[in-house]
Enzyme design. Structure first.
Site, short mmCIF file in Angstrom:
data_model
loop_
_atom_site.label_atom_id
_atom_site.label_comp_id
_atom_site.label_asym_id
_atom_site.label_seq_id
_atom_site.Cartn_x
_atom_site.Cartn_y
_atom_site.Cartn_z
N ASP A 80 0.77 -1.45 0.36
CA ASP A 80 0.61 0.02 0.04
C ASP A 80 0.63 1.37 0.05
OD1 ASP A 80 -2.04 -1.59 0.23
OD2 ASP A 80 -3.21 -0.67 1.93
N LYS A 122 -3.44 -5.40 3.26
CA LYS A 122 -4.82 -7.17 1.82
C LYS A 122 -4.61 -8.16 1.85
CE LYS A 122 -6.37 -2.90 2.10
NZ LYS A 122 -4.68 -2.38 2.27
N SER A 464 -5.41 4.88 5.74
CA SER A 464 -3.54 4.24 6.34
C SER A 464 -4.09 4.39 7.25
CB SER A 464 -2.53 4.86 5.77
OG SER A 464 -1.91 4.42 6.51
#
Length: 543
Positions: A80, A122, A464
């Site tokens: 990310d 994820k 985030s």
């Protein structure tokens, strides 16, 4: 065992021949050794994943020594931090892709059990979703956090870079000065140092009972991590022999325990997306209201980066999750774990080595847990990490400044067009609107880096785990499916009241309704993968 269909049926004689072509001995094929799959999310892109091949080797040793046969395959992983601001929209959809990957491999090859070797945002929830979905004996091994660099008495790490970008955009630091900081920010292997989403989900995995004790906080480069990998390999064979399945472990009580631990520690708001998704795969419905309910009765006893000064390695030395569980033992509901010990046993045996890293309940950092769920005419629900908000921003009202993408907002910050007290609104960032519900660390840290103290940001996207400050995300309904956030205009007065759980815009119902009839979603560039994700969530808003 599920693998008997490959071992014992005449119809699967050619299947056995194919497996022997892959190096499996005739003796092993004819044995009663369970087939153990290993879903390996190694790549050399994500710092948290660069050591996973080494851990997989130890998992395999454990499987073999316990009398199993290991089979390994690859699982994709998106970083990310690298994807953010570049192409972040694919990150959340990758969670479903990872769960599907495991389903495809485990079922197609008749695995008796499997281990997910993972570490980041994820990937870990995707593997937990697969475990709950398939309900075949499984265990998760998370790769561990990195350690921060210590430079001139300060902890330095990669996620600081987002704040530095904000300082450059605001003219408080030159690009050359920022580039000079770069070598100090690189820490090496492991998931990012704080309680961001990767480490939050590792903590959730351990609290759910799906990883070995201590797994979530043991640093990636600590020698104990390889021992945990070996132990996980042995444990999965035992789980297969005893037919202990994930839904025996991931019970409703286990999910409540995981949320309680998360609220006590002040983890990422992304847990509000991932925990319900994992629970749904197990046939358990968890809604956002449960997070708020548990948060109200749970004291915040840890203050970990980004909310505080401690890193995950400090938490590990202070007693790790067993220490946190020990503090929370009266609130923990008994449930089993992959280790064979119950979560209550682990809580009772936990020890706290540092009362400032894991505070006593009588002296919490905050009286309530990490997350608050807000409601009002702006949203049926929205999520904020209240433990990362200054007390003087618990209640705020100010004029809306609406932007449709991050670059537009960053340009406004750079041009000095944002004023203290403004409320930034970023609509059409949700699962269907973006699509893909990208994280918003770049704009939130740009606001912080620019020195603003009283500029909240509200979005139907997500944040985030590194986000701090008055940042409200997960606004539902999202703009793309007719949510009020899509009707907000510059100058509308937004009212935020965290203690009373309110989020409102100073507009009448009639005016909001009238505006919504005129809203037209912005055009977005779509890949086929993103289009299918949009189509799914345009019909069903749950991520």
């Amino acid at each position: 065992m599920r693998s008997d269909i490959l071992r014992k049926r005449i119809e699967t004689l050619p299947h056995r021949a194919l497996m022997m072509c892959s190096g499996i001995s005739l003796e092993d094929i004819r044995s009663d050794k369970p087939f153990i799959g290993i879903a390996n999310s190694y790549n050399n892109i994500i710092p948290g994943h660069i050591l996973l091949n080494e851990l997989v080797a130890d998992v395999k040793r454990g499987v073999i020594d316990a009398g199993g046969i290991p089979f390994e395959w690859g699982v994709p992983g998106i970083c990310d931090g690298i994807a953010m601001f570049a192409e972040m929209r694919l990150s959340l959809p990758s969670r479903e892709h990872i769960a599907d990957n495991v389903e495809l491999m485990v079922l197609s090859h008749s695995m008796d059990g499997w281990v997910g070797v993972t570490n980041c945002d994820k990937i870990t929830p995707g593997m937990l979703m697969a475990a709950a979905r398939l309900n075949i004996p499984s265990a998760i091994l998370t790769g561990g956090p990195m350690k921060a660099n210590l430079r001139d008495g300060k902890k330095r790490h990669p996620i600081e870079g987002f704040r530095i970008v904000g300082e450059v955009k605001a003219g408080k630091m030159s690009e050359a000065e920022a580039e000079a900081m770069l070598p100090h920010l690189a820490c090496g292997a492991g998931s990012c140092v704080g309680l961001y989403t990767a480490n939050t989900m590792a903590v959730v995995t351990e609290a759910l009972g799906m990883s070995v004790t201590g797994c979530s906080t043991t640093p990636a480069l600590d020698e104990r991590k390889r021992a945990q990998a070996y132990e996980t390999g042995k444990i999965i064979v035992d789980l297969v022999r005893k037919d202990v399945k994930p839904r025996d472990i991931m019970t409703a009580h286990a999910f409540e325990n995981a949320i309680t631990v998360d609220m006590a520690m002040g983890g990422s708001t992304n847990a509000v997306l991932h925990i319900p998704a994992i629970a749904r795969e197990a046939g358990i419905e968890i809604n956002v209201a449960l997070f708020d309910e548990i948060s109200r009765r749970t004291r915040n006893i840890c203050s970990i980066i980004p909310a505080g000064a401690h890193e995950m390695a400090d938490l590990d030395r202070a007693g790790g999750i067993p220490g946190v569980l020990n503090r929370l033992r009266d609130a923990i509901k008994d449930s089993p774990t992959v280790t064979g010990r119950s979560i209550s046993e682990i809580a009772l045996s936990g020890r706290v080595m540092h009362d400032e890293v894991i505070r006593p309940l009588e002296r919490p950092y905050r009286a309530a847990g990490g997350i608050a769920v807000l409601k009002g005419n702006f949203a049926s629900s929205a999520v904020i990490k209240q433990t990362a908000v200054r007390e003087d921003m618990a209640v705020h009202s100010g004029p809306a400044r609406v932007f449709l993408d991050e670059e537009e907002l960053l340009s406004a910050i750079e041009a000095g067009k944002i004023n203290e007290g403004d409320v930034i609104v970023l609509p059409f960032q949700g699962p269907a609107g973006a699509p893909g519900m990208p994280e918003m660390l770049t704009p939130t840290d740009a606001i912080k880096g620019a020195g603003f103290q009283k500029v909240p940001l509200i979005t139907d996207g997500r944040f985030s785990g590194a986000t701090t400050g008055p940042c409200i995300g997960h606004v539902e309904p999202e703009a793309y499916v007719g949510g009020a956030i899509g009707a907000i205009m510059d100058g509308d007065i937004i009212e935020i009241d965290i203690p009373n759980r309110r989020l409102d815009v100073r507009l009448s119902h009639q005016e909001l309704a009238g505006r919504l009839g005129l809203v037209s979603p912005p055009e977005r560039r779509l890949t086929p993968f993103l289009k299918s994700f949009r189509d799914k969530f345009a019909m069903s808003p749950k991520a």
